[in-house]
Design a protein around this motif. Sequence first.
Motif, short mmCIF file in Angstrom:
data_model
loop_
_atom_site.label_atom_id
_atom_site.label_comp_id
_atom_site.label_asym_id
_atom_site.label_seq_id
_atom_site.Cartn_x
_atom_site.Cartn_y
_atom_site.Cartn_z
N LEU A 386 4.80 -11.43 6.53
CA LEU A 386 3.93 -10.27 6.66
C LEU A 386 3.19 -10.21 7.99
O LEU A 386 2.50 -9.23 8.29
CB LEU A 386 2.92 -10.25 5.50
CG LEU A 386 3.55 -10.25 4.09
CD1 LEU A 386 2.47 -10.36 3.03
CD2 LEU A 386 4.41 -9.02 3.88
N LEU A 412 -2.08 -3.95 4.67
CA LEU A 412 -1.14 -4.41 3.65
C LEU A 412 -1.62 -3.98 2.27
O LEU A 412 -2.75 -3.55 2.09
CB LEU A 412 -1.00 -5.94 3.71
CG LEU A 412 -0.50 -6.54 5.02
CD1 LEU A 412 -0.63 -8.05 5.00
CD2 LEU A 412 0.96 -6.13 5.28
N SER A 413 -0.75 -4.10 1.29
CA SER A 413 -1.13 -3.79 -0.09
C SER A 413 -1.08 -5.06 -0.92
O SER A 413 -0.35 -6.01 -0.61
CB SER A 413 -0.17 -2.75 -0.69
OG SER A 413 1.13 -3.31 -0.87
N GLU A 415 0.26 -5.33 -3.73
CA GLU A 415 1.60 -5.44 -4.30
C GLU A 415 2.55 -6.16 -3.35
O GLU A 415 3.36 -6.99 -3.78
CB GLU A 415 2.14 -4.04 -4.64
CG GLU A 415 3.45 -4.09 -5.41
CD GLU A 415 3.87 -2.72 -5.93
OE1 GLU A 415 5.00 -2.62 -6.43
OE2 GLU A 415 3.07 -1.78 -5.82
N GLN A 416 2.45 -5.86 -2.05
CA GLN A 416 3.29 -6.53 -1.06
C GLN A 416 3.03 -8.04 -1.06
O GLN A 416 3.95 -8.85 -1.10
CB GLN A 416 3.00 -6.00 0.35
CG GLN A 416 3.62 -4.68 0.71
CD GLN A 416 3.19 -4.27 2.12
OE1 GLN A 416 2.06 -3.82 2.33
NE2 GLN A 416 4.08 -4.45 3.08
N LYS A 419 4.12 -9.78 -4.38
CA LYS A 419 5.56 -9.99 -4.51
C LYS A 419 6.04 -11.14 -3.61
O LYS A 419 6.83 -11.99 -4.03
CB LYS A 419 6.34 -8.72 -4.16
CG LYS A 419 7.85 -8.85 -4.41
CD LYS A 419 8.58 -7.56 -4.12
CE LYS A 419 10.05 -7.66 -4.52
NZ LYS A 419 10.73 -8.86 -3.97
N ALA A 420 5.56 -11.14 -2.38
CA ALA A 420 5.94 -12.23 -1.47
C ALA A 420 5.48 -13.58 -2.01
O ALA A 420 6.20 -14.58 -1.90
CB ALA A 420 5.34 -11.98 -0.09
#
Length: 543
Positions: A386, A412-413, A415-416, A419-420
């Motif tokens: 990221l 950034l979110s 959710e991002q 998930k990562a």
Amino acid sequence: MKIRGIVAVLLFSGVIFSSAQQIEQPPKLVVGMVVDQMRWDQLYRFEKHFGEGGFNRLLKEGYNFNNVMINYIPTVTALGHTSVYTGSVPSIHGIAGNDWTDRRTGQNVYCTTDASVKGVGSSSEKIGAHSPHNLWSTTITDQLRMASNFRSKVVGVSLKDRAAILPAGHNPTAAFWFDEGTGHFVTSSYYMNELPEWVRKFNSKDIGSQLVRNGWNTLKDIREYKESTEDNMPWENTIGSAKEPVFPYSNLAKDYNEKKGVIRSTPFGNTLTLRMAEASLEGYQLGRGEETDFLVVNIASTDYVGHTFGPNSIEVQDTYLRLDKDLEIFLNALDQKVGKGNYLFFLTSDHGAAHSVAYMKQNKMSSDFFDKDLLSGLEKELETLLGQKDLIYTIDNYQVYFNESSIMKNGLSLEQVSKATTDYLNRDPRVLYAVDLSKVGSAPIPEPIKSRIINGYNWQRSGHIQIISHDAMLPSYSLKGTTHSVWNSYDAHIPLIFMGKGISQGQSSKPYYMTDIAPTLAQLLKIENPSGNIGEPIVELLD
């Protein structure tokens, strides 16, 4: 013949009615004893070494439940005591750990620290400034106080602040805990402005010094401790100035004189606690009035000794053998001061403990350390994927806490990042499951793990990602000794025995949960359940 039959029926009915009336009379006193870090199997593992008046008395006179589980994670002290007395889970009662990370600031929050109050009997802010202000739900002790219009007396006693404070509830008569700076029991201004005279007299006796003056040797011939590993195993820590974890601990008196906290990691911490509990019976005349009183007792040294030496050590076995004798003395005191048959007693635990990693490996069992390099590896992965640093505050209570302000500031979110994070963690061979806590309801995780994650998830105080490690994976700070926190049976399977007023002798292997204790007490006392209760009364005990 018919008249005689009618008379017999009436007489028999009268006996039943009279008996029912007697049983329905509430106990003069309820004593709740939570033995810290007591695994269910230890009740039977050491049974043949116990005398007749302690644990074996509970088994012979009480109703014993052999299949009681903790129904949330993490399985730690503050959560255990709170859930026993609220009948609730962290998601509802708000105590998300012994401590947790503030999601807004990243600062550590201890469960009972309260800067608005001062210590009473202690000059140490760290030791004295505590209250139940972080507790959201009422306790069974709160309900008893309200049901009696606050005439019932409730007193909490423990070496640990959290184990005295949280079970005693929001408005008890008193809560006392141990000040390792002075060796005294203390409280805070939340409860009172000065220690009662009887507490000052108790403290002045310096009972701790008396208990440790001869050091610590095994109660029985050490060759009889066949349920434990040999003395001085490489996975055991030491206490005080001892160079090795070997009996006898001859320097204990000197060590205590220099640092009173050493008594915590010996069986004499339990003795001191029960002496204080017995003094509370007299100090507050518990069980002597018209209303039911409640004495909360936490036996904490079993936890300290377990953490230090591991559950298979001679030190742990000796601690339970000595606790058995202390328990006999305490039960006899209840018989004499309150009256046998006038009190209701229950014993349970706040959590169990895992076997030491080195012990498991030596015996060809799968085990390892869980969190070594986990946080640094995750931070590096997120920076690579990221392009940003400082996206994580910490990993605490097996939960990843995100730095939400940093995530938003860098465009950034959640959710991002989530998930990562879960993708990376689920590739780690030490991880069984890593799940976004906001989506746990739809996660492909089997029961009972999923429900325990949900019950333990407090969206305001817990982290963002829950990590479930493989079995017997301990945090790296437990290189020696042991710890607890997970869903597995070694941490979640606890004893539960009721004995005394209105309780028949028996045992059961039916499944129950820790959260069933409080509503069962509510039925026995004929009072309302705690406000956040999710448990069910144990009907077979009530019937």
